[in-house]
Design a protein around this motif. Structure first.
Motif, mmCIF file in Angstrom:
data_model
loop_
_atom_site.group_PDB
_atom_site.id
_atom_site.type_symbol
_atom_site.label_atom_id
_atom_site.label_comp_id
_atom_site.label_asym_id
_atom_site.label_seq_id
_atom_site.Cartn_x
_atom_site.Cartn_y
_atom_site.Cartn_z
ATOM 1 N N ASN A 147 0.811 -1.224 0.000
ATOM 2 C CA ASN A 147 0.000 0.000 0.000
ATOM 3 C C ASN A 147 0.843 1.273 0.000
ATOM 4 O O ASN A 147 0.288 2.376 -0.084
ATOM 5 N N LEU A 148 2.149 1.120 0.095
ATOM 6 C CA LEU A 148 3.024 2.290 0.123
ATOM 7 C C LEU A 148 2.941 3.021 -1.210
ATOM 8 O O LEU A 148 3.164 2.421 -2.273
ATOM 9 N N TRP A 156 9.805 9.397 1.659
ATOM 10 C CA TRP A 156 8.406 9.493 2.044
ATOM 11 C C TRP A 156 8.258 10.396 3.269
ATOM 12 O O TRP A 156 9.151 10.479 4.114
ATOM 13 N N VAL A 157 7.116 11.064 3.363
ATOM 14 C CA VAL A 157 6.754 11.849 4.537
ATOM 15 C C VAL A 157 5.649 11.111 5.272
ATOM 16 O O VAL A 157 4.665 10.669 4.650
ATOM 17 N N ILE A 158 5.801 10.983 6.581
ATOM 18 C CA ILE A 158 4.823 10.292 7.418
ATOM 19 C C ILE A 158 4.370 11.266 8.503
ATOM 20 O O ILE A 158 5.193 11.909 9.159
ATOM 21 N N ALA A 172 11.244 9.263 5.792
ATOM 22 C CA ALA A 172 11.930 7.973 5.744
ATOM 23 C C ALA A 172 12.360 7.698 4.313
ATOM 24 O O ALA A 172 11.788 8.233 3.362
ATOM 25 N N PHE A 173 13.364 6.829 4.180
ATOM 26 C CA PHE A 173 13.944 6.542 2.870
ATOM 27 C C PHE A 173 13.857 5.066 2.498
ATOM 28 O O PHE A 173 14.383 4.653 1.471
ATOM 29 N N PRO A 196 4.683 10.612 -0.896
ATOM 30 C CA PRO A 196 6.051 10.924 -1.326
ATOM 31 C C PRO A 196 6.406 12.354 -0.965
ATOM 32 O O PRO A 196 5.532 13.242 -0.950
ATOM 33 N N TYR A 197 7.679 12.588 -0.670
ATOM 34 C CA TYR A 197 8.100 13.958 -0.417
ATOM 35 C C TYR A 197 8.064 14.735 -1.729
ATOM 36 O O TYR A 197 8.588 14.294 -2.748
#
Length: 337
Positions: A147-148, A156-158, A172-173, A196-197
């Motif tokens: 699901n990512l 990614w930004v969480i 996170a990378f 995604p960033y």
């Protein structure tokens, strides 16, 4: 682009007749920084002072229990939004609805919709407004890598799915970093959204309701020195020294500004009436890419933040802004002719 607009005034008889309850966590604070909430306490004190200077018939409260039984007031001005529990944005308007007391801001369901970053993106998709891919990992649901959402740059930004001022944000990378961030947010009792960033700048589209129409104020943007750096809650609340210089300026890009305003108006139309709010986009000036980020209904009204700064660009003082919001809302609810 935004046309000429003017403040609306509260009639003198309404100032005397309408008893208004101002609710904020720091409504009774004496001014100055708060050790945990930082400049949020200054903000609440400033709004209270501005309302007092307007000569309104005011009462004050800093907790929800004042609405557990019917209060002897005609109207509620709610700034007690972050109550320390999930979906607290909805509680005051729900209690007001129970007592049939009008209030400033959107109805409870729309407040919850705006507070849910994932659902607000669905609204934008429905309105034909672009948004980056995302997935909301709801607390208690399976955390699956499939699901990512895709991220071309592998970053990614969480963040909590319902939060403000960048509380709980991290990046996170790889999938391991994502799952650690998700576990932290879920452990604090919140759903988490992953996207995604997006490099670029935050363009802020502030709206107020005028004559029953959501009306765009001049757009602003944070002209940041380093767009790759996450801006944290503690920096936004002035709780730590902020080495990031982010000037809030008018956004008048000849090609992109009209496009963004048109997108923002499509989103605002879906939420009317909401009295006031801020719609945020991430804009890449190099590529021209525009993506919706989030909605913030009943957003910060401090004179140092976007709503008041945008209103100032339109010629409104801080007092003009608050009086106009109340006058328009009172007129809609029949409290003022």
């Amino acid at each position: 682009m935004t046309s000429e607009i003017a403040p609306i005034r509260i009639t003198e008889d309404a100032k005397e007749r309408v008893k208004m309850l101002f609710m904020a966590k720091h409504a009774l604070w004496g001014g100055g920084m708060h050790p945990e909430d930082g400049n949020h306490a200054i903000y609440h004190h400033e709004v209270r002072t501005t309302l007092e200077n307007l000569g309104l018939n005011l009462e004050f409260a800093n907790s929800y229990d004042v609405l557990f039984t019917p209060p002897e007031v005609d109207f509620v001005f709610p700034l007690l939004n972050r109550g320390g529990f999930v979906n607290s944005e909805m509680l005051i308007p729900i209690l007001c609805n129970m007592h049939r007391i009008p209030y400033l801001g959107a109805m409870p369901f729309l407040r919850g919709l705006g507070d849910d970053k994932s659902v607000s993106k669905l609204v934008c998709e429905h309105a034909g407004v672009p948004t980056a891919p995302w997935f909301c990992y709801r607390r208690g649901a399976p955390v699956l890598e499939k699901n990512l959402p895709p991220s071309p740059d592998g970053r990614w930004v969480i963040k909590p799915n319902a939060s403000s001022a960048s509380w709980g944000i991290s990046d996170a990378f790889d999938w391991n970093g994502v799952t650690n961030a998700l576990a932290d947010i879920h452990g604090q009792g919140h759903d988490a959204i992953v996207e995604p960033y997006l490099d670029g700048y935050d363009v802020q589209c502030a709206f107020i309701t005028l004559h029953n129409e959501p009306t765009a104020l001049p757009m602003l943007w944070y002209e940041r020195e380093n767009t790759q750096k996450l801006w944290t809650y503690y920096e936004k609340r002035d709780l730590v020294p902020n080495t990031e210089k982010a000037a809030l300026k008018r956004f008048d890009h000849p090609e992109l500004a009209p496009k963004i305003e048109e997108m923002a108006k499509k989103v605002a139309k879906e939420l009317t009436p909401f009295d006031y709010g801020r719609i945020e986009f991430r804009v890449d000036l190099k590529t021209g890419d525009i993506n919706f980020i989030e909605i913030n209904l009943n957003c910060n009204l401090w004179s140092e933040k976007v709503m008041a700064k945008a209103a100032a660009q339109a010629g409104f003082s801080h007092a003009d802004l608050l009086e106009t919001l109340l006058a328009e809302c009172w007129r809609r609810h029949g409290l003022m002719s």
